[in-house]
Design a protein around this motif. Structure first.
Motif, mmCIF file in Angstrom:
data_model
loop_
_atom_site.group_PDB
_atom_site.id
_atom_site.type_symbol
_atom_site.label_atom_id
_atom_site.label_comp_id
_atom_site.label_asym_id
_atom_site.label_seq_id
_atom_site.Cartn_x
_atom_site.Cartn_y
_atom_site.Cartn_z
ATOM 1 N N GLY A 105 5.550 -2.551 -9.209
ATOM 2 C CA GLY A 105 5.728 -3.332 -7.994
ATOM 3 C C GLY A 105 4.515 -3.368 -7.083
ATOM 4 N N ILE A 106 3.375 -2.906 -7.564
ATOM 5 C CA ILE A 106 2.141 -2.930 -6.775
ATOM 6 C C ILE A 106 1.388 -4.201 -7.156
ATOM 7 C CG2 ILE A 106 -0.046 -1.748 -6.314
ATOM 8 C CD1 ILE A 106 1.449 0.879 -7.082
ATOM 9 N N LYS A 107 1.276 -5.106 -6.194
ATOM 10 C CA LYS A 107 0.728 -6.431 -6.485
ATOM 11 C C LYS A 107 -0.666 -6.672 -5.931
ATOM 12 C CE LYS A 107 4.701 -7.796 -8.216
ATOM 13 N NZ LYS A 107 4.926 -7.544 -9.600
ATOM 14 N N ASN A 108 -1.180 -5.753 -5.111
ATOM 15 C CA ASN A 108 -2.490 -5.991 -4.505
ATOM 16 C C ASN A 108 -3.143 -4.669 -4.097
ATOM 17 O OD1 ASN A 108 -1.604 -5.311 -1.750
ATOM 18 N ND2 ASN A 108 -0.407 -7.207 -1.914
ATOM 19 N N PRO A 109 -4.420 -4.712 -3.744
ATOM 20 C CA PRO A 109 -5.121 -3.480 -3.402
ATOM 21 C C PRO A 109 -4.582 -2.778 -2.162
ATOM 22 C CG PRO A 109 -6.641 -5.352 -3.357
ATOM 23 C CD PRO A 109 -5.313 -5.850 -3.801
ATOM 24 N N THR A 110 -4.022 -3.508 -1.234
ATOM 25 C CA THR A 110 -3.465 -2.877 -0.032
ATOM 26 C C THR A 110 -2.278 -2.002 -0.401
ATOM 27 O OG1 THR A 110 -4.211 -4.733 1.309
ATOM 28 C CG2 THR A 110 -2.514 -3.323 2.261
ATOM 29 N N GLN A 111 -1.418 -2.486 -1.277
ATOM 30 C CA GLN A 111 -0.291 -1.680 -1.750
ATOM 31 C C GLN A 111 -0.785 -0.473 -2.539
ATOM 32 O OE1 GLN A 111 1.834 -4.868 -3.803
ATOM 33 N NE2 GLN A 111 3.614 -4.388 -2.508
ATOM 34 N N LEU A 112 -1.810 -0.676 -3.357
ATOM 35 C CA LEU A 112 -2.374 0.433 -4.115
ATOM 36 C C LEU A 112 -2.920 1.494 -3.174
ATOM 37 C CD1 LEU A 112 -3.142 1.650 -6.872
ATOM 38 C CD2 LEU A 112 -5.325 0.423 -6.668
#
Length: 73
Positions: free
Chosen positions: A16-23
Motif C-alpha cells: 500500500g505504499i504508493k509514493n516516496p512520502t509514504q515510504l
C-alpha cells in the motif's frame, strides 16, 4: 552492485505504499532520502536499506542486483 528499484516499487505497492512520502513515513526516513531511494538516485546505505526492506517485506539484500558487464564486440 546496482540498486533494483523496480523490486522496491512492486513490494511497496503490495504493502500500500504508493509514493516516496509514504515510504518516508513508514520507514522513518527523511522525505529527501526516501525520494532518492524511490527514484533510484544512488543506492540506499545499509541502515536505510534495512528499514525500507522491513517496511516493504523483503530482505534488504534483494534491493540490490549485480551489475552485468556489457558484451564486448
Amino acid at each position: 552492485m546496482s540498486y533494483d528499484r523496480a523490486l522496491l516499487h512492486a513490494a511497496a505497492h503490495m504493502r500500500g505504499i504508493k509514493n516516496p512520502t509514504q515510504l518516508a513515513r513508514e520507514a522513518r526516513l527523511s522525505v529527501p532520502t526516501a525520494w532518492r531511494i524511490w527514484n533510484g538516485i544512488g543506492a540506499p546505505r545499509g541502515d536505510h536499506a534495512d528499514r525500507v526492506a522491513d517496511v516493504v517485506g523483503i530482505a534488504s539484500s534483494h534491493l540490490y542486483t549485480r551489475a552485468t558487464a556489457g558484451v564486448a564486440a
